[in-house]
Design a protein around this motif. Sequence first.
Motif, PDB file in Angstrom:
ATOM      1  N   PHE A 136      48.556  -2.070  55.314  1.00  0.00           N
ATOM      2  CA  PHE A 136      48.170  -3.418  55.906  1.00  0.00           C
ATOM      3  C   PHE A 136      49.654  -3.696  56.567  1.00  0.00           C
ATOM      4  CE2 PHE A 136      49.765  -3.503  51.879  1.00  0.00           C
ATOM      5  CZ  PHE A 136      50.954  -4.372  51.695  1.00  0.00           C
ATOM      6  N   GLY A 137      49.651  -4.686  57.574  1.00  0.00           N
ATOM      7  CA  GLY A 137      50.654  -5.495  58.166  1.00  0.00           C
ATOM      8  C   GLY A 137      51.371  -4.545  59.014  1.00  0.00           C
ATOM      9  N   SER A 138      50.589  -3.519  59.700  1.00  0.00           N
ATOM     10  CA  SER A 138      51.195  -2.684  60.706  1.00  0.00           C
ATOM     11  C   SER A 138      52.305  -1.760  60.226  1.00  0.00           C
ATOM     12  CB  SER A 138      51.252  -3.047  61.917  1.00  0.00           C
ATOM     13  OG  SER A 138      50.237  -3.797  62.544  1.00  0.00           O
ATOM     14  N   ARG A 139      52.112  -1.378  58.685  1.00  0.00           N
ATOM     15  CA  ARG A 139      53.510  -0.728  58.147  1.00  0.00           C
ATOM     16  C   ARG A 139      53.193   0.578  57.798  1.00  0.00           C
ATOM     17  NH1 ARG A 139      53.208   0.141  52.713  1.00  0.00           N
ATOM     18  NH2 ARG A 139      55.133  -0.972  52.508  1.00  0.00           N
ATOM     19  N   ALA A 140      52.226   1.228  57.992  1.00  0.00           N
ATOM     20  CA  ALA A 140      51.814   2.638  57.340  1.00  0.00           C
ATOM     21  C   ALA A 140      52.621   3.690  58.343  1.00  0.00           C
ATOM     22  CB  ALA A 140      50.385   3.207  57.687  1.00  0.00           C
ATOM     23  N   THR A 141      52.868   3.524  59.480  1.00  0.00           N
ATOM     24  CA  THR A 141      53.539   4.563  60.127  1.00  0.00           C
ATOM     25  C   THR A 141      55.264   4.159  60.222  1.00  0.00           C
ATOM     26  OG1 THR A 141      51.939   4.844  61.895  1.00  0.00           O
ATOM     27  CG2 THR A 141      53.763   5.844  62.716  1.00  0.00           C
ATOM     28  N   ALA A 142      55.538   2.970  60.360  1.00  0.00           N
ATOM     29  CA  ALA A 142      57.069   2.467  60.476  1.00  0.00           C
ATOM     30  C   ALA A 142      57.613   2.851  58.958  1.00  0.00           C
ATOM     31  CB  ALA A 142      57.114   1.036  60.870  1.00  0.00           C
ATOM     32  N   VAL A 143      56.871   2.513  57.759  1.00  0.00           N
ATOM     33  CA  VAL A 143      57.334   2.672  56.632  1.00  0.00           C
ATOM     34  C   VAL A 143      57.014   3.892  55.836  1.00  0.00           C
ATOM     35  CG1 VAL A 143      57.786   1.368  54.434  1.00  0.00           C
ATOM     36  CG2 VAL A 143      57.464  -0.055  56.324  1.00  0.00           C
ATOM     37  N   GLY A 144      55.636   3.978  55.798  1.00  0.00           N
ATOM     38  CA  GLY A 144      54.903   5.526  55.411  1.00  0.00           C
ATOM     39  C   GLY A 144      55.351   6.497  56.025  1.00  0.00           C
ATOM     40  N   GLY A 145      55.260   6.588  57.486  1.00  0.00           N
ATOM     41  CA  GLY A 145      55.863   7.600  58.134  1.00  0.00           C
ATOM     42  C   GLY A 145      57.160   8.061  58.243  1.00  0.00           C
ATOM     43  N   THR A 146      57.950   7.056  57.936  1.00  0.00           N
ATOM     44  CA  THR A 146      59.487   7.218  57.947  1.00  0.00           C
ATOM     45  C   THR A 146      59.715   8.047  56.532  1.00  0.00           C
ATOM     46  OG1 THR A 146      60.202   5.282  59.101  1.00  0.00           O
ATOM     47  CG2 THR A 146      61.576   6.243  57.569  1.00  0.00           C
ATOM     48  N   ALA A 147      58.865   7.601  55.542  1.00  0.00           N
ATOM     49  CA  ALA A 147      58.954   8.353  54.102  1.00  0.00           C
ATOM     50  C   ALA A 147      58.534   9.739  54.154  1.00  0.00           C
ATOM     51  CB  ALA A 147      58.029   7.410  53.061  1.00  0.00           C
ATOM     52  N   VAL A 148      57.581  10.017  55.263  1.00  0.00           N
ATOM     53  CA  VAL A 148      57.246  11.359  55.318  1.00  0.00           C
ATOM     54  C   VAL A 148      58.346  12.045  55.854  1.00  0.00           C
ATOM     55  CG1 VAL A 148      55.643  12.901  56.504  1.00  0.00           C
ATOM     56  CG2 VAL A 148      54.632  10.776  55.257  1.00  0.00           C
ATOM     57  N   LEU A 149      58.821  11.531  56.771  1.00  0.00           N
ATOM     58  CA  LEU A 149      59.804  12.164  57.634  1.00  0.00           C
ATOM     59  C   LEU A 149      61.247  12.410  56.776  1.00  0.00           C
ATOM     60  CD1 LEU A 149      61.153  13.048  60.517  1.00  0.00           C
ATOM     61  CD2 LEU A 149      62.226  10.860  60.461  1.00  0.00           C
ATOM     62  N   ILE A 150      61.620  11.658  55.926  1.00  0.00           N
ATOM     63  CA  ILE A 150      62.722  11.650  55.170  1.00  0.00           C
ATOM     64  C   ILE A 150      62.375  12.468  53.931  1.00  0.00           C
ATOM     65  CG2 ILE A 150      64.736  10.684  53.568  1.00  0.00           C
ATOM     66  CD1 ILE A 150      64.186   8.202  55.337  1.00  0.00           C
ATOM     67  N   ALA A 151      61.295  12.576  53.428  1.00  0.00           N
ATOM     68  CA  ALA A 151      60.737  13.629  52.565  1.00  0.00           C
ATOM     69  C   ALA A 151      60.915  14.991  52.940  1.00  0.00           C
ATOM     70  CB  ALA A 151      59.457  13.141  51.915  1.00  0.00           C
ATOM     71  N   ILE A 152      60.591  15.254  54.119  1.00  0.00           N
ATOM     72  CA  ILE A 152      60.832  16.538  54.857  1.00  0.00           C
ATOM     73  C   ILE A 152      62.052  16.945  54.972  1.00  0.00           C
ATOM     74  CG2 ILE A 152      60.196  17.804  56.751  1.00  0.00           C
ATOM     75  CD1 ILE A 152      57.601  16.013  57.155  1.00  0.00           C
ATOM     76  N   GLN A 153      63.045  16.007  55.320  1.00  0.00           N
ATOM     77  CA  GLN A 153      64.282  16.492  55.631  1.00  0.00           C
ATOM     78  C   GLN A 153      64.883  16.825  54.212  1.00  0.00           C
ATOM     79  OE1 GLN A 153      65.340  12.803  57.282  1.00  0.00           O
ATOM     80  NE2 GLN A 153      65.068  13.452  59.445  1.00  0.00           N
ATOM     81  N   LYS A 154      64.399  16.206  53.059  1.00  0.00           N
ATOM     82  CA  LYS A 154      65.229  16.479  51.594  1.00  0.00           C
ATOM     83  C   LYS A 154      64.436  17.987  51.455  1.00  0.00           C
ATOM     84  CE  LYS A 154      64.726  14.246  47.854  1.00  0.00           C
ATOM     85  NZ  LYS A 154      64.187  12.951  47.053  1.00  0.00           N
ATOM     86  N   LEU A 155      63.208  18.237  51.659  1.00  0.00           N
ATOM     87  CA  LEU A 155      62.601  19.496  51.213  1.00  0.00           C
ATOM     88  C   LEU A 155      63.260  20.583  52.134  1.00  0.00           C
ATOM     89  CD1 LEU A 155      58.854  20.331  51.280  1.00  0.00           C
ATOM     90  CD2 LEU A 155      60.264  21.248  52.929  1.00  0.00           C
ATOM     91  N   LYS A 156      63.679  20.245  53.345  1.00  0.00           N
ATOM     92  CA  LYS A 156      64.285  21.201  54.099  1.00  0.00           C
ATOM     93  C   LYS A 156      65.746  21.479  53.685  1.00  0.00           C
ATOM     94  CE  LYS A 156      63.790  20.794  58.753  1.00  0.00           C
ATOM     95  NZ  LYS A 156      63.433  20.010  60.165  1.00  0.00           N
ATOM     96  N   GLU A 157      66.450  20.699  53.188  1.00  0.00           N
ATOM     97  CA  GLU A 157      67.512  20.992  52.615  1.00  0.00           C
ATOM     98  C   GLU A 157      67.769  21.975  51.736  1.00  0.00           C
ATOM     99  OE1 GLU A 157      69.979  17.624  50.893  1.00  0.00           O
ATOM    100  OE2 GLU A 157      69.341  16.521  52.847  1.00  0.00           O
ATOM    101  N   LYS A 158      66.443  21.715  50.637  1.00  0.00           N
ATOM    102  CA  LYS A 158      66.426  22.826  49.661  1.00  0.00           C
ATOM    103  C   LYS A 158      65.726  24.244  49.989  1.00  0.00           C
ATOM    104  CE  LYS A 158      63.630  23.562  45.625  1.00  0.00           C
ATOM    105  NZ  LYS A 158      62.572  23.221  44.632  1.00  0.00           N
ATOM    106  N   ALA A 159      65.026  23.996  51.441  1.00  0.00           N
ATOM    107  CA  ALA A 159      64.659  25.416  51.887  1.00  0.00           C
ATOM    108  C   ALA A 159      65.738  26.089  52.419  1.00  0.00           C
ATOM    109  CB  ALA A 159      63.518  24.926  52.936  1.00  0.00           C
ATOM    110  N   SER A 160      66.791  25.371  53.184  1.00  0.00           N
ATOM    111  CA  SER A 160      67.765  26.037  53.845  1.00  0.00           C
ATOM    112  C   SER A 160      68.650  26.818  52.700  1.00  0.00           C
ATOM    113  CB  SER A 160      68.452  25.103  54.902  1.00  0.00           C
ATOM    114  OG  SER A 160      69.491  24.283  53.978  1.00  0.00           O
ATOM    115  N   LYS A 161      69.085  26.135  51.619  1.00  0.00           N
ATOM    116  CA  LYS A 161      69.665  26.586  50.510  1.00  0.00           C
ATOM    117  C   LYS A 161      68.899  28.045  50.070  1.00  0.00           C
ATOM    118  CE  LYS A 161      71.964  22.666  48.514  1.00  0.00           C
ATOM    119  NZ  LYS A 161      71.357  21.762  47.434  1.00  0.00           N
ATOM    120  N   ILE A 162      67.561  28.071  49.850  1.00  0.00           N
ATOM    121  CA  ILE A 162      67.091  29.003  49.611  1.00  0.00           C
ATOM    122  C   ILE A 162      67.248  30.356  50.614  1.00  0.00           C
ATOM    123  CG2 ILE A 162      64.772  30.280  48.913  1.00  0.00           C
ATOM    124  CD1 ILE A 162      64.064  27.483  47.737  1.00  0.00           C
ATOM    125  N   ALA A 163      66.905  30.037  51.998  1.00  0.00           N
ATOM    126  CA  ALA A 163      66.979  30.791  52.918  1.00  0.00           C
ATOM    127  C   ALA A 163      68.494  31.630  53.151  1.00  0.00           C
ATOM    128  CB  ALA A 163      66.670  29.967  54.335  1.00  0.00           C
TER     129      ALA A 163
END
Lengths: 799, 289
Positions: free
Chosen positions: A531-558
């Motif tokens: 609601f309130g035109s929030r999904a991408t700005a707030v939820g999409g950002t959460a997706v982006l940052i979660a991926i960045q966290k995931l990649k930190e871990k992936a790079s350690k394994i790599a």
Amino acid sequence: MTKYVGQRVKRTEDPRLIKGLAHYVDDIGLPGTLHVAFVRSMYAHAKINGIDTTEAFKAPGVVAVYSGKDIATKVGPVPCAAALPDLKVPDYRVLATNKALFVGHPIAAIVATDKYAARDAVDLIFVDYEELPAVVDVEAAANGGTIIHESFGDNVAYKLTSGEGDIDAAMKAADKIVSQKMVHQRLAPIAMEPRGVLARYFPGEEELTVWSSTQIPHLLRTQLALMIGIPENKLRVITPEVGGGFGSKLNVYAEEALLGWISIQLGKPVKWIESRRENVQATIHGRAQVGTVEVGVKNDGAITGLRYNVVADLGAYHQLLTPAIPTLTGLMLSGAYKIPAIQMNVTGVFTNKMSTDAYRGAGRPEATYVVERVMDVIARELNLDPIEVRRKNFPKADEFPFHTATGLDYDSGDYDGALNKALDLSGYQSLREEQKKARDNGKLIGIGVSSYVEICALGPSQAMPAGGWESATVRIEPTGKVTVLTGASPHGQGQETSFAQIAADELGVDLNDVTVIHGDTGIVQYGIGTFGSRATAVGGTAVLIAIQKLKEKASKIAAHMMQCEASSLSFEDGCYTKKEAAAASVTGKSEPVVPVGEGPAGALNDVPTPTNGRHKLTIQEIALAAHVAKEIPPDTEPGLSATYFFEPKNFTFPFGTHVCVVEIDKETGETKIVKYVAVDDCGKVINPLLVDGQVHGGIVQAIGQALYEEVVYDEQGQLVTGELMDYALPKASQMPWFETDRTETPSPVNPLGVKGVGEAGTIGATPAVVNAVVDALSAYGVTHIDMPIRPEKIWKLIR
Amino acid sequence: MIPAEFNYARVSTLDEALTLLAQNEDAKILAGGHSLIPAMKFRLIQPPLLVDIGRIKDLSYIREEGGQIRVGAMTTHYQIEASDLLKEICPLLPECAGSIGDMQVRNKGTIGGSLAHSDPAGDWPAAILALNAELVAVSKNGERTIKAEDFFVDLLTTALEPGEILREIRINKPNGRTGHAYMKMHHPASGFAVVGIAANLSFNGNNKCKAANIGVTGVAAKAYRATGVESALTGVNLDDASIGAAAAHATDGADANGDLFASADYRRHLAEVYTKRAIAAAMKSVPSA
Ligand SMILES: Cc1cc2nc3c(=O)[nH]c(=O)nc-3n(C[C@H](O)[C@H](O)[C@H](O)COP(=O)(O)OP(=O)(O)OC[C@H]3O[C@@H](n4cnc5c(N)ncnc54)[C@H](O)[C@@H]3O)c2cc1C
């Protein structure tokens, strides 16, 4: 890096919708389901002296009948999350107990073996009503008369003053005070899919599952747990496909709690699907303000101060956010302008009608309408061009962040830029010349402009009743497929596509390898909703940052697998590459890459090991290694997923300029929109196709408000527009072609730079249309017309 | 929205239908269902039996016979809208059909159902009146022909007797120099006619009007012929002034409806404006000699 972001990617949701394969609540069938029908008040205001259910009980198929008295103490009241000082909050029971307060107020619930038997039994329940005078006119209700909630002593739910700056001094400093009364008529959101609830209780597991067509599955779960009295961890809310909401499903409704409670009583699944008539009667309405704006202006058009005195028609009860909606109007009264002092005095008033609440724009369309309409009134009074008055008061692009006298800090903007683009695109100057020529030929052409700012990405938790953050979990499964779990709850906006675009780019994987899951509290981590035109700005950002966290871990394994430091790896196109290897590969040394999904059966054994000397690993290979967990660094958790809860520091403030040209039939008063140009700036664009869709839909609903739509209650509080035969929803055949374009001013509030666009059209377009009509009629001395501008109103003004 | 319980019979001959109607006084014929079913869903009516005449052979046709156009009662709005024959010999019918509802409505709704229902804002009555149609009704007692101007009796009431089925609409094939037009203001919500004016004019030479038939719908409880307009046009050379003067009679003697969208005053005004426009458009449609 951006293979998908910024592209017109077709919605991955669409094939199932177009083919009729999607599952809405009503498409979910559970064995043994019982069906619920409601007896609803036929009066706007009546005492209920008794309810005779004996005949209904005897009817074939009827399993149970509940009335307000049966359950008054067993199910908690419908909640209101808005907290305002001295707010009067009526006790809103899920079924009316002593009095019915609006047409459609649920009085009794019938449970039967099929929906036909349930509906038939509605006619067998006899309610002994004692009709009371209905409170319909909101301005009158503010000043006395019949009291709806007797214990409150009057019909005023709250009074609130907001704003900054010395308003009296500002008005004194003005050369002129311009004032205009305006009515924002009541609207019905009319989502294509009405509401619907299916509830199933498993007595053995003591688990309740509620399928509901809602925009807020998690918030609903919390509220229902409290209302029904079931532990929240025993309650699962699922929102299957949701056919639109426009704010009307950003709520907690009596029926949702009732169905859950009934299912527990009977130990059986129970279902209720709202009819369109119920939808118009008993799903929240929007707008419904009557106000007078006063603006102090200098002779050159500079605004010194703005005051808005407004009465808001709240309806009979508070739904989730009812009293808070007018406060959003107060926040946006600075519009796109520098206004040194602003004051809003709002009186929230009870009436015998359905509650008002958030409808697409939710309080902001009212503010934008007030400001953009009065800008034209000012231009008229001062004999200035409406464009000049706007330009005069715009903050410049280098003045951001820009503090308003409503207490906001606008994040970024270039209002002149959007205005200029819209003027160019519409050929404003030549339009004015054409208009003059047309007038000379006796034709009525009008040109209307609206330069709006809106508030999106709701919002920082400090400013929200129940959390303003959003959550995301991103997982790469052992087979390399990517799962995104978002706490946002899209219901038509297309985030299954746009979030997949963000994830696919960030992970360097194919868009089709990403699945976005939402709307199931049993699967998805807690979230706030859409609601309130929030999904991408707030939820999409959460997706982006979660991926960045995931990649930190992936790079350690790599790094572990390629026996190097994480810092010596680069990530591109979904692959981690040793930097020196990247250089070497230029010389032609090829790397074995395991294509995802094409591996042999039992590919789980083919995990690359540190010993086989690879210099390049795909993120899918790393995901597999992370799950098999034989070759991961010793201090590392197995698996490859990350969760992030993003808390924004500010709202975002999209803006734009719309230009509307109308031609009015002098004989009949009919208005035809002959040109419509919209230039919107919603920050960075993830998917232009989705943005266009949101803008188009928003403009259509705005035109609906300007020209067609109105929820009308008569003097007895009867709903006159209870059907789509009377409630004039805008239709494709009535719409002009929309020319849309954009400027792109990134938001500094989130790393995606996005702002939000779900409501921009509804907010920006209404005043453009009305300004155009008033402009066309200016030759007749018309300075304002209230919406909806039905042809008869115009005919009366010019005949 | 769920109707009350009802029985349903699908018949394959007119005779079967007539027998069922004779046996069940409150039975209703089901044609396209686009007026009947909504009324049942609102429980405004609760017929115990629906007799579906949709499978009766030869109730859906458009043909030329004995100098007449004959349209079967079960012919859908869309079939009429799309008929090349009608576009050629009686363009008012396809024009009127095209203005009804939306594609889905036009694909299901029938001319017979629409006339039998006689909605005060329905489009067909105006055209049928302007074309001086005859309506053929059958019952157990045989067949009779009803003139269009006698067919519309009152709000949702026609000259059809209980047990009668409207079978066919007959229209004398327009000949000589004729012009037609249907002009309608669509209700923004329902799409029905706020006012709808069907004009059927025939001319001598030049612009001299030989005969005028004007059907008006949307204005009053039932559709009517605007006889005041017709006589003001007949024998007159049509120009802006004479058309305007004639159109002023559009609502003579009519008790105009008022509602949320259009007050009675405004409706009368609209009827006049749309009459003027329909006449002008009908003139324009006359094939040049
Ligand atoms: C969304 C919508 C929009 C619409 N818009 C318009 C519009 O713009 N203009 C317009 O004119 N109409 C409009 N309609 C109505 C539509 O044209 C209907 O189809 C029409 O009015 C009725 O025709 P039907 O075949 O559906 O009849 P039904 O609904 O099946 O029947 C209507 C009534 O006539 C009786 N009946 C049917 N056939 C016969 C017969 N042969 N003999 C005797 N009695 C019979 C039935 O018993 C019933 O009482 C609209 C309807 C809808 C649902």
